[in-house]
Motif scaffolding. Structure first.
Motif, PDB file in Angstrom:
ATOM      1  N   VAL A  56      27.765  42.994  58.641  1.00 36.36           N
ATOM      2  CA  VAL A  56      28.774  41.929  58.701  1.00 36.36           C
ATOM      3  C   VAL A  56      28.138  40.624  59.195  1.00 36.36           C
ATOM      4  N   PHE A  57      27.371  40.696  60.267  1.00 39.38           N
ATOM      5  CA  PHE A  57      26.721  39.488  60.774  1.00 39.38           C
ATOM      6  C   PHE A  57      25.648  38.985  59.803  1.00 39.38           C
ATOM      7  N   GLY A  58      25.032  39.881  59.049  1.00 36.08           N
ATOM      8  CA  GLY A  58      24.097  39.456  58.010  1.00 36.08           C
ATOM      9  C   GLY A  58      24.806  38.670  56.920  1.00 36.08           C
ATOM     10  N   ALA A  59      26.027  39.103  56.565  1.00 35.33           N
ATOM     11  CA  ALA A  59      26.815  38.352  55.582  1.00 35.33           C
ATOM     12  C   ALA A  59      27.183  36.976  56.138  1.00 35.33           C
ATOM     13  N   PHE A  60      27.558  36.905  57.421  1.00 34.51           N
ATOM     14  CA  PHE A  60      27.835  35.609  58.045  1.00 34.51           C
ATOM     15  C   PHE A  60      26.602  34.707  58.004  1.00 34.51           C
ATOM     16  N   ALA A  61      25.426  35.293  58.237  1.00 32.01           N
ATOM     17  CA  ALA A  61      24.184  34.512  58.215  1.00 32.01           C
ATOM     18  C   ALA A  61      23.910  33.968  56.817  1.00 32.01           C
ATOM     19  N   ILE A  62      24.202  34.747  55.797  1.00 30.33           N
ATOM     20  CA  ILE A  62      23.992  34.279  54.424  1.00 30.33           C
ATOM     21  C   ILE A  62      24.938  33.121  54.105  1.00 30.33           C
ATOM     22  N   VAL A  63      26.193  33.239  54.519  1.00 36.16           N
ATOM     23  CA  VAL A  63      27.151  32.144  54.299  1.00 36.16           C
ATOM     24  C   VAL A  63      26.705  30.900  55.057  1.00 36.16           C
ATOM     25  N   ALA A  64      26.275  31.066  56.307  1.00 39.44           N
ATOM     26  CA  ALA A  64      25.811  29.924  57.099  1.00 39.44           C
ATOM     27  C   ALA A  64      24.563  29.298  56.479  1.00 39.44           C
ATOM     28  N   ALA A  65      23.684  30.104  55.907  1.00 43.94           N
ATOM     29  CA  ALA A  65      22.495  29.568  55.244  1.00 43.94           C
ATOM     30  C   ALA A  65      22.890  28.748  54.016  1.00 43.94           C
ATOM     31  N   GLY A  66      23.904  29.201  53.293  1.00 41.08           N
ATOM     32  CA  GLY A  66      24.395  28.430  52.157  1.00 41.08           C
ATOM     33  C   GLY A  66      24.965  27.091  52.593  1.00 41.08           C
ATOM     34  N   ILE A  67      25.686  27.076  53.696  1.00 41.46           N
ATOM     35  CA  ILE A  67      26.223  25.823  54.239  1.00 41.46           C
ATOM     36  C   ILE A  67      25.077  24.907  54.671  1.00 41.46           C
ATOM     37  N   ASP A  68      24.049  25.491  55.287  1.00 40.59           N
ATOM     38  CA  ASP A  68      22.903  24.693  55.719  1.00 40.59           C
ATOM     39  C   ASP A  68      22.174  24.058  54.536  1.00 40.59           C
ATOM     40  N   LEU A  69      22.148  24.747  53.403  1.00 39.33           N
ATOM     41  CA  LEU A  69      21.510  24.170  52.223  1.00 39.33           C
ATOM     42  C   LEU A  69      22.275  22.953  51.708  1.00 39.33           C
ATOM     43  N   LEU A  70      23.578  22.938  51.923  1.00 39.47           N
ATOM     44  CA  LEU A  70      24.395  21.809  51.476  1.00 39.47           C
ATOM     45  C   LEU A  70      24.305  20.611  52.413  1.00 39.47           C
ATOM     46  N   ARG A  71      23.947  20.853  53.666  1.00 38.03           N
ATOM     47  CA  ARG A  71      23.842  19.771  54.651  1.00 38.03           C
ATOM     48  C   ARG A  71      22.463  19.118  54.539  1.00 38.03           C
ATOM     49  N   SER A  72      22.438  17.823  54.353  1.00 37.60           N
ATOM     50  CA  SER A  72      21.151  17.133  54.198  1.00 37.60           C
ATOM     51  C   SER A  72      20.339  17.137  55.492  1.00 37.60           C
ATOM     52  N   SER A  73      21.010  17.229  56.635  1.00 34.13           N
ATOM     53  CA  SER A  73      20.288  17.175  57.911  1.00 34.13           C
ATOM     54  C   SER A  73      19.566  18.480  58.245  1.00 34.13           C
ATOM     55  N   THR A  74      19.900  19.559  57.561  1.00 26.41           N
ATOM     56  CA  THR A  74      19.234  20.834  57.852  1.00 26.41           C
ATOM     57  C   THR A  74      18.321  21.305  56.725  1.00 26.41           C
ATOM     58  N   ARG A  75      18.279  20.605  55.617  1.00 27.09           N
ATOM     59  CA  ARG A  75      17.400  21.016  54.513  1.00 27.09           C
ATOM     60  C   ARG A  75      15.932  21.073  54.905  1.00 27.09           C
ATOM     61  N   PRO A  76      15.418  20.136  55.693  1.00 25.32           N
ATOM     62  CA  PRO A  76      13.991  20.232  56.059  1.00 25.32           C
ATOM     63  C   PRO A  76      13.678  21.430  56.962  1.00 25.32           C
ATOM     64  N   LEU A  77      14.686  22.045  57.563  1.00 31.73           N
ATOM     65  CA  LEU A  77      14.464  23.148  58.495  1.00 31.73           C
ATOM     66  C   LEU A  77      14.691  24.513  57.855  1.00 31.73           C
ATOM     67  N   ARG A  78      14.603  24.570  56.535  1.00 32.13           N
ATOM     68  CA  ARG A  78      14.806  25.850  55.853  1.00 32.13           C
ATOM     69  C   ARG A  78      13.749  26.854  56.290  1.00 32.13           C
ATOM     70  N   PRO A  79      14.126  28.136  56.343  1.00 33.72           N
ATOM     71  CA  PRO A  79      13.126  29.158  56.683  1.00 33.72           C
ATOM     72  C   PRO A  79      12.151  29.335  55.528  1.00 33.72           C
ATOM     73  N   PRO A  80      10.977  29.877  55.795  1.00 35.84           N
ATOM     74  CA  PRO A  80      10.012  30.097  54.717  1.00 35.84           C
ATOM     75  C   PRO A  80      10.518  31.171  53.751  1.00 35.84           C
ATOM     76  N   LEU A  81       9.990  31.168  52.548  1.00 34.46           N
ATOM     77  CA  LEU A  81      10.422  32.113  51.512  1.00 34.46           C
ATOM     78  C   LEU A  81      10.217  33.561  51.957  1.00 34.46           C
ATOM     79  N   VAL A  82       9.119  33.840  52.641  1.00 35.35           N
ATOM     80  CA  VAL A  82       8.864  35.203  53.088  1.00 35.35           C
ATOM     81  C   VAL A  82       9.928  35.654  54.095  1.00 35.35           C
ATOM     82  N   GLY A  83      10.442  34.744  54.887  1.00 30.98           N
ATOM     83  CA  GLY A  83      11.521  35.081  55.820  1.00 30.98           C
ATOM     84  C   GLY A  83      12.814  35.408  55.100  1.00 30.98           C
ATOM     85  N   VAL A  84      13.116  34.656  54.057  1.00 27.32           N
ATOM     86  CA  VAL A  84      14.331  34.907  53.281  1.00 27.32           C
ATOM     87  C   VAL A  84      14.238  36.243  52.555  1.00 27.32           C
ATOM     88  N   VAL A  85      13.099  36.517  51.945  1.00 28.58           N
ATOM     89  CA  VAL A  85      12.906  37.791  51.239  1.00 28.58           C
ATOM     90  C   VAL A  85      12.952  38.953  52.225  1.00 28.58           C
TER      91      VAL A  85
END
Length: 143
Positions: A56-85
């Protein structure tokens, strides 16, 4: 001279939820080991609930990551691809493990559930090790 707001990084919402699945899945391994050693069904129930909470908290994290991708102020702080995988593999293993733990008694945990919990733990360690090497740190100081 003030720096414009667009140059300051915002706090990523996903960082509020990302640690919770890690903790739940590590505790699920601990309760699986406790069940393996004591054969007390309470530990199997704890494992099942910890797996559910982590998903459940993993699903919340995925939704929050999607919101972070939409926010211009958090785009530079994206996790590395290996972390996402690694996070996705961890959730997939925990999802399968949750179905294994849905069984009754000894065969719901030993050996398959315990092996899946251990594999999830190893994926967590690798994900954290590779993600920690990234240079995505928050800078709260003003220039």
């Amino acid at each position: 001279m003030q720096t414009p707001q667009s140059y300051r990084p915002g706090y990523p919402l996903q960082r509020l939820f990302i640690p919770l699945p890690f903790v739940c899945f590590i505790l699920a391994l601990a309760t699986d080991i406790a069940f393996w050693q004591t054969v007390n069904l309470m530990w199997q129930n704890f494992s099942s609930w910890l797996l559910f909470a982590g998903l459940v908290f993993g699903a919340f994290a995925i939704v929050a990551a999607g919101i972070d991708l939409l926010r211009s102020s958090t785009r530079p702080l994206r996790p590395p691809l290996v972390g996402v995988v690694g996070f996705a593999v961890m959730l997939l293993l925990a999802f399968v493990n949750s179905f294994v733990h849905a069984g009754d008694g000894w065969t719901a945990v030993v050996p398959t559930g315990l092996a899946l919990s251990a594999a999830t733990f190893l994926v967590i360690l690798l994900t954290l090790a590779f993600s920690a090497r990234s240079n995505h740190a928050l800078n709260w100081s003003t220039p």
